[in-house]
Design a protein around this motif. Structure first.
Motif, PDB file in Angstrom:
ATOM      1  N   LEU A  49       0.816  -0.888  -0.240  1.00 54.10           N
ATOM      2  CA  LEU A  49      -0.074   0.210   0.119  1.00 54.10           C
ATOM      3  C   LEU A  49       0.783   0.964  -0.140  1.00 54.10           C
ATOM      4  CD1 LEU A  49      -2.506   0.983   0.448  1.00 54.10           C
ATOM      5  CD2 LEU A  49      -3.072   0.844   2.287  1.00 54.10           C
ATOM      6  N   VAL A  50       0.855   1.392  -1.168  1.00 48.82           N
ATOM      7  CA  VAL A  50       1.614   3.267  -1.016  1.00 48.82           C
ATOM      8  C   VAL A  50       0.784   4.560  -0.623  1.00 48.82           C
ATOM      9  CG1 VAL A  50       2.856   4.470  -3.307  1.00 48.82           C
ATOM     10  CG2 VAL A  50       3.083   2.342  -3.597  1.00 48.82           C
ATOM     11  N   ILE A  51       1.554   5.236   0.185  1.00 51.46           N
ATOM     12  CA  ILE A  51       0.609   6.247   0.993  1.00 51.46           C
ATOM     13  C   ILE A  51       1.446   7.453   0.516  1.00 51.46           C
ATOM     14  CG2 ILE A  51      -0.130   6.880   3.643  1.00 51.46           C
ATOM     15  CD1 ILE A  51      -0.604   4.277   3.877  1.00 51.46           C
ATOM     16  N   ALA A  56       5.211   3.552   2.327  1.00 52.55           N
ATOM     17  CA  ALA A  56       4.892   2.853   1.825  1.00 52.55           C
ATOM     18  C   ALA A  56       3.771   1.147   2.931  1.00 52.55           C
ATOM     19  CB  ALA A  56       4.992   1.554   1.057  1.00 52.55           C
ATOM     20  N   VAL A  57       3.452   0.611   3.359  1.00 53.54           N
ATOM     21  CA  VAL A  57       3.118  -0.855   4.100  1.00 53.54           C
ATOM     22  C   VAL A  57       2.906  -1.636   3.117  1.00 53.54           C
ATOM     23  CG1 VAL A  57       1.014  -1.199   5.829  1.00 53.54           C
ATOM     24  CG2 VAL A  57       1.477   1.154   5.684  1.00 53.54           C
ATOM     25  N   VAL A  58       3.857  -2.593   4.060  1.00 57.77           N
ATOM     26  CA  VAL A  58       3.893  -3.668   3.453  1.00 57.77           C
ATOM     27  C   VAL A  58       2.972  -4.737   4.424  1.00 57.77           C
ATOM     28  CG1 VAL A  58       4.666  -5.665   1.968  1.00 57.77           C
ATOM     29  CG2 VAL A  58       5.831  -2.936   2.098  1.00 57.77           C
ATOM     30  N   ARG A  59       2.508  -5.590   3.917  1.00 52.21           N
ATOM     31  CA  ARG A  59       1.253  -7.163   4.274  1.00 52.21           C
ATOM     32  C   ARG A  59       2.063  -8.799   4.037  1.00 52.21           C
ATOM     33  NH1 ARG A  59      -3.736  -3.623   4.806  1.00 52.21           N
ATOM     34  NH2 ARG A  59      -3.861  -2.710   6.741  1.00 52.21           N
ATOM     35  N   SER A  60       2.359  -8.829   4.680  1.00 48.63           N
ATOM     36  CA  SER A  60       3.444 -10.219   4.750  1.00 48.63           C
ATOM     37  C   SER A  60       2.962 -10.736   5.339  1.00 48.63           C
ATOM     38  CB  SER A  60       4.948 -10.028   4.346  1.00 48.63           C
ATOM     39  OG  SER A  60       5.657 -11.295   3.746  1.00 48.63           O
ATOM     40  N   LEU A  94       5.636  -0.753   8.506  1.00 48.27           N
ATOM     41  CA  LEU A  94       5.417   0.710   7.536  1.00 48.27           C
ATOM     42  C   LEU A  94       7.175   0.241   6.919  1.00 48.27           C
ATOM     43  CD1 LEU A  94       4.278   3.107   7.295  1.00 48.27           C
ATOM     44  CD2 LEU A  94       5.209   3.570   9.776  1.00 48.27           C
ATOM     45  N   ILE A  95       6.770   1.053   5.966  1.00 48.39           N
ATOM     46  CA  ILE A  95       8.402   1.685   5.320  1.00 48.39           C
ATOM     47  C   ILE A  95       8.526   2.912   4.946  1.00 48.39           C
ATOM     48  CG2 ILE A  95      10.101   1.687   3.667  1.00 48.39           C
ATOM     49  CD1 ILE A  95       8.331  -1.353   2.484  1.00 48.39           C
ATOM     50  N   ASP A  96       9.200   3.745   5.731  1.00 39.94           N
ATOM     51  CA  ASP A  96       9.372   4.434   6.180  1.00 39.94           C
ATOM     52  C   ASP A  96       8.480   5.819   7.201  1.00 39.94           C
ATOM     53  OD1 ASP A  96      12.341   4.730   5.297  1.00 39.94           O
ATOM     54  OD2 ASP A  96      11.994   5.825   3.299  1.00 39.94           O
ATOM     55  N   SER A  97       8.578   6.821   7.363  1.00 35.26           N
ATOM     56  CA  SER A  97       7.430   7.676   8.290  1.00 35.26           C
ATOM     57  C   SER A  97       6.876   8.583   7.660  1.00 35.26           C
ATOM     58  CB  SER A  97       7.972   7.085   9.620  1.00 35.26           C
ATOM     59  OG  SER A  97       8.485   8.428  10.073  1.00 35.26           O
ATOM     60  N   GLY A  98       7.623   9.439   6.791  1.00 37.77           N
ATOM     61  CA  GLY A  98       7.341  10.707   6.263  1.00 37.77           C
ATOM     62  C   GLY A  98       7.583  11.769   7.249  1.00 37.77           C
ATOM     63  N   LEU A  99       7.512  12.942   6.509  1.00 42.72           N
ATOM     64  CA  LEU A  99       7.129  14.312   8.167  1.00 42.72           C
ATOM     65  C   LEU A  99       7.583  14.146   9.036  1.00 42.72           C
ATOM     66  CD1 LEU A  99       9.944  17.253   7.066  1.00 42.72           C
ATOM     67  CD2 LEU A  99       7.069  17.535   6.287  1.00 42.72           C
ATOM     68  N   GLY A 100       6.488  13.861   9.476  1.00 46.20           N
ATOM     69  CA  GLY A 100       5.984  14.552  10.418  1.00 46.20           C
ATOM     70  C   GLY A 100       5.286  15.735  10.719  1.00 46.20           C
ATOM     71  N   LEU A 101       5.243  16.536  11.519  1.00 49.75           N
ATOM     72  CA  LEU A 101       4.215  17.908  12.016  1.00 49.75           C
ATOM     73  C   LEU A 101       4.871  19.034  12.166  1.00 49.75           C
ATOM     74  CD1 LEU A 101       0.988  16.352  13.310  1.00 49.75           C
ATOM     75  CD2 LEU A 101       1.622  16.876  10.554  1.00 49.75           C
ATOM     76  N   GLU A 102       5.981  18.889  13.151  1.00 45.98           N
ATOM     77  CA  GLU A 102       6.555  19.609  13.979  1.00 45.98           C
ATOM     78  C   GLU A 102       7.652  20.573  13.104  1.00 45.98           C
ATOM     79  OE1 GLU A 102      10.537  17.777  16.203  1.00 45.98           O
ATOM     80  OE2 GLU A 102       8.432  16.850  16.375  1.00 45.98           O
ATOM     81  N   PHE A 103       7.408  20.589  12.253  1.00 41.60           N
ATOM     82  CA  PHE A 103       8.607  21.319  10.897  1.00 41.60           C
ATOM     83  C   PHE A 103       7.667  22.726  10.020  1.00 41.60           C
ATOM     84  CE2 PHE A 103       9.941  17.408  10.781  1.00 41.60           C
ATOM     85  CZ  PHE A 103      11.327  17.538  11.353  1.00 41.60           C
ATOM     86  N   PRO A 104       7.268  23.633  10.598  1.00 44.83           N
ATOM     87  CA  PRO A 104       5.768  24.440  10.196  1.00 44.83           C
ATOM     88  C   PRO A 104       6.645  25.506   8.445  1.00 44.83           C
ATOM     89  CG  PRO A 104       7.615  25.834  11.689  1.00 44.83           C
ATOM     90  CD  PRO A 104       8.276  24.113  11.802  1.00 44.83           C
TER      91      PRO A 104
END
Length: 294
Positions: free
Chosen positions: A22-24, A66-70, A76-86
């Protein structure tokens, strides 16, 4: 957390044999156009940007995880940027979009990090995910990557002035928060049946890719080994590459291999959902988007 109905799709499912990928989209963030090709002639870069209908100064950089189900594992592959960078208000969407996809943070059994740049680990430091992950979460990261960030070398990067300090601070904080859950590997490691993480180096010393294989089908999550200009211009250096010459060698090797195998490619900063194949075009390559499977 409120999940709103969004006007654009933010997740895309791709099956690889018995494995679901699942690409997000974590959103987009602005990047200075010159950062895409620090060793290119300015006129060549300007012509490429014009050919791609991209603005000449600052453009939106896609940000995918991405989320991979096996089997019984959810990775979870990587987690993006987060919310603390204005300065990046349009990124950091992962927690909301996991919820919209029906994926509870506690359902994630493993995290694979391609590297420790802030747009790959920041999501795990944000309130939407931090503290909501399971206590036995396993975080897979190349040993060389963790070692590098104890004293990172930015001498060969070309980044806007504030960025190196922010990268250093974010990586250090991530390692402090999650050190007890790290599962470091040297060269490669099988995270789940059909899911292997492999260190490539180049972009950072421990940069890694994830290979997914099942039922004769293959897909590679390439992280930051491949950027949008890297198909037609694989020798162009990205300003975030800590060893740009090695990063170019990694990119060419990977693209040649994928053109030969015909497997699917997903990368962090290709336009969502980024699922594509690679074709050879003379001394360079061609991005061949996959037709969406509705």
């Amino acid at each position: 957390m409120t999940v709103v109905d969004e006007l654009v799709p933010s997740r895309y499912a791709q099956r690889v044999g018995d494995i679901e990928v699942l690409v997000i989209s974590d959103g987009v963030l602005p990047i200075t156009a010159s950062t895409l090709a620090t060793n290119a002639d300015a006129a060549d870069l300007a012509a490429w940007l014009e050919d791609m209908f991209l603005p000449p100064e600052v453009l939106d950089w896609p940000l995918n995880v991405a989320v991979v189900r096996s089997g019984d594992q959810t990775i979870l592959i990587d987690s993006g940027l987060g919310l603390e960078f204005p300065g990046f208000p349009r990124a950091g969407q992962l927690a909301m979009r996991l919820q919209a996809a029906g994926i509870a943070p506690a359902a994630v059994t493993d995290v694979v990090l391609t590297h420790l740049h802030m747009d790959h680990v920041g999501g795990l430091l944000a309130d939407g995910l931090r503290g909501r992950m399971r206590p036995d979460l396993r975080i897979h990261l190349a040993s060389a990557e963790a070692e590098f960030w104890s004293s990172p070398d930015f001498s060969r990067t070309v980044m806007p002035a504030p960025i190196p300090d922010v990268l250093r601070t974010t990586a250090s904080r991530f390692l402090e928060v999650y050190r007890s859950q790290l599962r470091p590997f040297e060269t490669e490691y099988e995270v789940a049946p059909g899911v292997r993480v492999c260190r490539t180096g180049g972009h950072t010393p421990g940069h890694s890719i994830v290979r997914v294989e099942s039922g004769g089908q293959r897909l590679t999550f390439a992280g930051d080994a491949v950027f949008q200009p890297g198909f037609e211009n694989p020798q162009w250096h990205n300003g975030f590459e800590h060893d740009p010459e090695e990063a170019a060698r990694v990119r060419v090797r990977l693209l040649r291999e994928m053109a030969a195998t015909g497997e699917s490619l997903v990368a962090t900063h290709l336009s969502f959902p980024s699922v594509c194949r690679v074709a050879v075009a003379g001394d360079a390559f061609r991005f061949v988007p996959t037709v969406w499977d509705y």
